[in-house]
Design an enzyme around this catalytic site. Sequence first.
Site, mmCIF file in Angstrom:
data_model
loop_
_atom_site.group_PDB
_atom_site.id
_atom_site.type_symbol
_atom_site.label_atom_id
_atom_site.label_comp_id
_atom_site.label_asym_id
_atom_site.label_seq_id
_atom_site.Cartn_x
_atom_site.Cartn_y
_atom_site.Cartn_z
ATOM 1 C CG ASP A 29 -0.229 0.338 2.502
ATOM 2 O OD1 ASP A 29 0.624 -0.464 2.931
ATOM 3 O OD2 ASP A 29 -0.494 1.401 3.091
ATOM 4 C CG HIS B 146 -1.545 -7.390 -1.469
ATOM 5 N ND1 HIS B 146 -2.836 -7.558 -1.900
ATOM 6 C CD2 HIS B 146 -1.569 -6.293 -0.668
ATOM 7 C CE1 HIS B 146 -3.609 -6.620 -1.382
ATOM 8 N NE2 HIS B 146 -2.855 -5.831 -0.630
ATOM 9 C CG ASP C 113 3.045 -15.923 -7.067
ATOM 10 O OD1 ASP C 113 2.868 -14.738 -6.703
ATOM 11 O OD2 ASP C 113 3.719 -16.242 -8.064
#
Length: 759
Positions: free
Chosen positions: A175, A489, A518
Amino acid sequence: MKKRFIAVTIILLANVSGALGADTDIRLNSLGFLPGMQKKATIVSECSNFTVKKVSDGQTVYSGKVTGPLHQDDVNQDVWIADFSKVTEKGKFYLDIPGVGRSINFTISDEVYDFAFYTAMRGFYLWRCGTAVAGEHNGHRYAHAPCHMDDGYQDYIGVKDSKRDGTGGWHDAGDYGKYTVNAGATVGVLFLAWDHFQDRLKNVALDIPDTAPRYPDFLKELKWETDWLLKMQYPDGSGKVSHKLTRLNFSPFIMPEKDSEKRYFTDWSSAATADFTAMMAMAARYFKPYDAEYAQICLQAATKSYAFLTNNPGNKRADLKAFRTGAYGTRDTDDRLWAAAEMRETTGEPQYLKDFEERAGTSDNKIDENWDWGNLKNLGMFTYLLSEREGRNADILEDIRGDLLSTADAIVAKGNKDVYGRPLAGRYYWGCNGAVARQTLVLQVANKISPNPDYVNTALDIVGHLLGRNYYGRSYVTGLGHLPPLHPHDRRSGADDIKEPWPGYLVGGGHSATGWKDVQKDYRTNEIAINWQAALVYALAGFANTQTSTVAVEDIQTETRKPDVIFVPTPQEVVDKMLEMAEIKTGDVLYDLGCGDGRIVVTAAKRYGIKAVGFDIDPARIRESLANVKSNKVEHFVTIKQADIFTLDLREANVVTLYLLPELNVKLMPQLAQLKPGSRIVSHDFSMRGAKPVQVYHMKLTREKDSKEDNEDKKDNFRELFEEVFEKDYEDVAWDNQHTVYKWIVPWEKETTTPSSWE
Ligand SMILES: [Ca+2]
Ligand SMILES: [Ca+2]
C-alpha cells in the site's frame, strides 16, 4: 570505483502461479553459491548418489552420497540432502541424481549475491514517495510519476483543512501509506547493515538520483527516508512524532500518482516518538562523515523527542479511530530502550547510558530469537554490545553477550534440523519470511563477537532458503532467482501494464509450511513490506560485493613475491608534512604506494576527510593497515588493497605518496605520468631521477629517542635491502633524524641532474 551490474535474464517457465510450481524435485539456492562456503540441496524423491556436473561439457566435478530419508512433519515430506560444499571450482553446474533427474543450473562464484543485493536495495528507491521513480530490470522499465505531493493534512492533529509538508519517504508495503514505527524496524536494520558491512556497501552504485551529494548510494537512499521522518515530528516544538501519514482507508490497485485522496498526519504515539529518536540518533552518527550539518539537524531532532519521552514516561497509543489503514500498535518498552542505546552511542553522554542500562537490566531476555517491528529491543542491545565507548556495565554486557550466543546457537540448531535450512522451527505467520531473513542479524552479530562458521553457514542457509531451497522450489523474491513470485500484493505491480512485478521484493510467506499462495489478493502471504525488505537487504549484505571490499583478513594472500622495500615507518611528523605539501582538498583521492601500517591513508582520511587507498604486497603490512583503519574508524574513507604497485592503474588518484627507493620511483614513472594534470606526487626521502621536483623540504626531527631507534632499524633494513635486492654496496649514509620530502606536480619538468639525498 563504482560497481555496475548487468541485469541477468530470468527465464520464467509457464504456468507457475498458484500454490505450487516447482519444476524439479531438487531444491537449492537458485542464485548460486560462494566458492568457499557451504552448499546443500534438498531432494524430495528417493535417491542415494548424486553428481555435480559442469554445464559446459557435462563433465563430473564431484560425486557423493545423499543423507536421508529425513521426515519433516510440517511439510509432510521425506527428503534427502546432498552436500556438495567440497566443490569450490567457479563456473556453472547442475546436480545429476539417478532416479530423480537434473537440477536447475547454478553458478559458483564470488559474485552470486551482488546483483540480488543491488536489486533488493534499489527496491527502496523504487518505493520512493513524493517523486517520480524509474528503474530497469530484465528488459522492462518500471516507473511512476510524482505521487502524493499533497502529503499531508493536519485535521487529526488539531488543525482543520491545513496542509504541512510531509512528502517523501518510502511507501510502506503493497500500500502507499507511511508508518513511523515500521520505518523504525526498517531504517534501524539498514543502518546496522551499513555499520556491519560498509566496507562492501560503500562503493555499490544503486542507479538512483543524486538526492544527497557526497553520500554513498546506500546512505543516500536512507536519507530519502530520514528527510521524510523529520517532517513527522510535530511542528509545535514538543518533540511528539506522528504515528503515520495515510489515507483514511487503503486505496484500490491504482498507480501511486493516481491515488489523490487526502492523506493525514495522525496522532502521535510514544513508540513512534521513541523509534524516531533512535533513527535520528543513528542518522546523526552514520551521516556525519558525509554531511556534518545534516547530522546536527538529526541529532537536534532526536534530542528533542528524547526529552519529550523523558517527561512523558507512559505508553501512549495513537488515536487512530478514524483510520482503517495499518495500525502498527505496539508497547513502547523496547522502543524506548532502543532510543536510549542509540542516543548514548551517538553522543556518549552518561544520562542515556543510565537510561539504557536501567531498562536493559530489568529485561529478562536480553536477545530475542524471533522479532519484528513490534519489538526492536535487539537493535538497542546490538548497538550497546558492539559499542567501543567506555563505561558499560560489565554484568549487563555479559548477560547480553551470553544471551546473544545462546540465541544464535539455538538458531543454528533449528536451521540444521529443518530440511530446508529454515531456522524458524515450524513457525509460520504474517511476514515470517521477513522474520527468517531478520535472524541473520542475530547470527552476524554473534559472529562478530565470537566468530563461528556455524553462524555464517546458517545465515547463508537463510539466503538459500529464501531464494529457492524451500518447499516450493521457488524464489520468494520478485524478479530474482528461479520461479520468483509473479503476483505479489503490490499496488504498482497490480496496476501497471508490465506482466512481471516490480523487482527485488521479498514476499511475506505462508501462514503454514505449505500455505503460500502466489496470488495478488492474498495479502496475508504474498504482500511485500519495507521491514521484511530491510531484513533481506541485511541478509544479502553479509555475502554480497566481496570483490569491492577492503581485502578481508582471511583472504590475504600469504605467498607473494618478496616486498621491494623492507618496511620502515615514516615518522608521523613527516607524514603530516607530506600531506601538507600535497595541498589536499575536498574530493581528492590519495593512493599510498607501499602503505606499510596504513599511517598515511589513515591520517589523510582523519585529517582531510578524503578517500584514500593504501597498497602493499606484504600480508603482514596489510593486516596492520586493516587494524589501523578499523581502530581509527575510517573504514568509510580508506580501502586497503593487497597489490603489486607496479601493475596498478593510478588514474583514479590525484595525490600519490611514496616511500620507496629511487630505483623504484623511477620504475613507477610510466604509471605516474598517466596521472591527471595537476596531480601531486610526494615522496619521503627519495627523489625520482629525471623528474624535477617543484619543492624539496628538509626537516630534522626533535624526538631524539624515537628517531634514533627508527634510524637504527632503517639502517639495518636498508643495508639488507641494498645487499640482497640491489646487489649494491651499502654506503654508510648518515641516517640521522634528517628527513627530506620531495614534491612533483603532473606533468613534471624533466631534469638531467639528480639531487638525490643518498647518492
Ligand atoms: Ca514496541
Ligand atoms: Ca503489472
